[in-house]
Design a protein around this motif. Structure first.
Motif, PDB file in Angstrom:
ATOM      1  N   ASN A   1       4.709 -12.763  -0.101  1.00  0.00           N
ATOM      2  CA  ASN A   1       3.189 -13.610  -0.490  1.00  0.00           C
ATOM      3  C   ASN A   1       2.038 -12.443  -0.049  1.00  0.00           C
ATOM      4  O   ASN A   1       1.121 -11.619  -0.704  1.00  0.00           O
ATOM      5  N   GLY A   2       2.531 -11.648   1.081  1.00  0.00           N
ATOM      6  CA  GLY A   2       1.629 -10.788   1.752  1.00  0.00           C
ATOM      7  C   GLY A   2       1.856  -9.836   0.764  1.00  0.00           C
ATOM      8  O   GLY A   2       0.326  -8.622   0.020  1.00  0.00           O
ATOM      9  N   ALA A   3       2.386  -8.433  -0.199  1.00  0.00           N
ATOM     10  CA  ALA A   3       2.472  -8.055  -1.085  1.00  0.00           C
ATOM     11  C   ALA A   3       2.120  -8.491  -2.354  1.00  0.00           C
ATOM     12  O   ALA A   3       1.110  -7.787  -2.942  1.00  0.00           O
ATOM     13  N   SER A   4       2.597  -9.466  -2.707  1.00  0.00           N
ATOM     14  CA  SER A   4       2.287 -10.026  -4.321  1.00  0.00           C
ATOM     15  C   SER A   4       0.509 -10.069  -3.942  1.00  0.00           C
ATOM     16  O   SER A   4      -0.080 -10.673  -5.522  1.00  0.00           O
ATOM     17  N   ASP A   5      -0.015 -11.072  -2.598  1.00  0.00           N
ATOM     18  CA  ASP A   5      -1.263 -11.418  -2.846  1.00  0.00           C
ATOM     19  C   ASP A   5      -2.592  -9.972  -3.432  1.00  0.00           C
ATOM     20  O   ASP A   5      -3.402  -9.720  -3.845  1.00  0.00           O
ATOM     21  N   LEU A   6      -1.520  -8.731  -3.015  1.00  0.00           N
ATOM     22  CA  LEU A   6      -2.500  -7.795  -2.797  1.00  0.00           C
ATOM     23  C   LEU A   6      -2.593  -6.390  -4.186  1.00  0.00           C
ATOM     24  O   LEU A   6      -3.589  -6.255  -4.321  1.00  0.00           O
ATOM     25  N   LEU A   7      -1.467  -6.856  -4.504  1.00  0.00           N
ATOM     26  CA  LEU A   7      -1.032  -6.367  -6.561  1.00  0.00           C
ATOM     27  C   LEU A   7      -2.129  -6.843  -6.985  1.00  0.00           C
ATOM     28  O   LEU A   7      -2.393  -6.958  -7.395  1.00  0.00           O
ATOM     29  N   LEU A   8      -1.833  -8.377  -6.721  1.00  0.00           N
ATOM     30  CA  LEU A   8      -3.496  -9.755  -7.526  1.00  0.00           C
ATOM     31  C   LEU A   8      -4.680  -8.762  -7.262  1.00  0.00           C
ATOM     32  O   LEU A   8      -5.518  -8.258  -8.151  1.00  0.00           O
TER      33      LEU A   8
ATOM     34  N   LEU B   1       0.569  -1.358  -0.418  1.00  0.00           N
ATOM     35  CA  LEU B   1      -0.371  -0.123  -0.034  1.00  0.00           C
ATOM     36  C   LEU B   1       1.249   0.868   0.336  1.00  0.00           C
ATOM     37  O   LEU B   1       0.744   2.748  -0.787  1.00  0.00           O
ATOM     38  N   ASN B   2       1.998   1.310   1.059  1.00  0.00           N
ATOM     39  CA  ASN B   2       3.063   2.052   0.555  1.00  0.00           C
ATOM     40  C   ASN B   2       3.259   2.732  -0.671  1.00  0.00           C
ATOM     41  O   ASN B   2       3.625   3.712  -1.405  1.00  0.00           O
ATOM     42  N   GLY B   3       3.867   1.355  -1.473  1.00  0.00           N
ATOM     43  CA  GLY B   3       4.007   1.678  -2.455  1.00  0.00           C
ATOM     44  C   GLY B   3       3.389   2.270  -3.645  1.00  0.00           C
ATOM     45  O   GLY B   3       3.827   3.043  -4.839  1.00  0.00           O
ATOM     46  N   LEU B   4       2.157   1.466  -3.622  1.00  0.00           N
ATOM     47  CA  LEU B   4       1.608   2.742  -4.267  1.00  0.00           C
ATOM     48  C   LEU B   4       0.581   3.789  -4.243  1.00  0.00           C
ATOM     49  O   LEU B   4       1.150   4.728  -5.048  1.00  0.00           O
ATOM     50  N   ALA B   5       0.768   4.128  -2.947  1.00  0.00           N
ATOM     51  CA  ALA B   5       1.049   5.165  -2.804  1.00  0.00           C
ATOM     52  C   ALA B   5       1.633   6.595  -3.519  1.00  0.00           C
ATOM     53  O   ALA B   5       1.814   7.372  -3.721  1.00  0.00           O
TER      54      ALA B   5
END
Length: 160
Positions: free
Chosen positions: A114-121, A75-79
């Motif tokens: 996977n926490g980051a990868s799953d959110l992006l998916l 989420l911080n990366g998307l921000a």
């Protein structure tokens, strides 16, 4: 995105909101664009400048807590991307690199990232499929358990 739905709309559907971008702790910027790519700096699991997950996996941090921290890193990366070019310019996620503070013998770094990868998916669907590395390290900045960096392809029409 197809039709009139945007990534911002998809975030709303998922009841996700972008946090404020953390101020850099050194001589760098949160994200930089070159051509059609946006590279983020390493994103920590910070809320209002405070880490939500410190310590080492295999010692004092659970995999579940670290997965949640990796999600927050995403989420911080998307921000950071949103602040630089706008989230709706994302065409696809290209690469994710996750760093996990790991105690001796801990080998589940991919499960954590996977926490980051799953959110992006969840947000980007097929456009969220990406290449990835998950690396174990002895220490991370601020004692954080997880740090994740991202590369996104963007639509540059109308950008200077």
């Amino acid at each position: 995105m197809t039709g009139t739905t945007t990534w911002t709309d998809r975030m709303r559907e998922l009841r996700l909101s972008l946090p404020p971008v953390a101020a850099p702790a050194g001589a760098y910027v949160p994200a930089v664009r070159t051509g059609t790519l946006v590279f983020t700096s390493g994103q920590l699991p910070l809320v209002d400048g405070v880490s939500t997950c410190t310590g080492k996996l295999g010692e004092d941090v659970s995999v579940d807590d670290a997965v949640a921290a990796a999600r927050l890193c995403a989420l911080n990366g998307l921000a950071a991307v949103d602040m630089l070019v706008g989230l709706d310019r994302v065409v696809r996620v290209v690469k994710v690199v996750g760093f996990v503070a790991s105690g001796s013998g801990f080998t589940l770094q991919p499960n954590v990232v996977n926490g980051a990868s799953d959110l992006l998916l969840e947000v980007f669907g097929d456009a969220g499929r990406h290449a990835r590395s998950a690396v174990g390290l002895a220490e991370l900045p601020r004692g954080c358990a997880v740090e994740v960096e991202f590369v996104f392809e963007i639509d540059v029409d109308g950008l200077s």
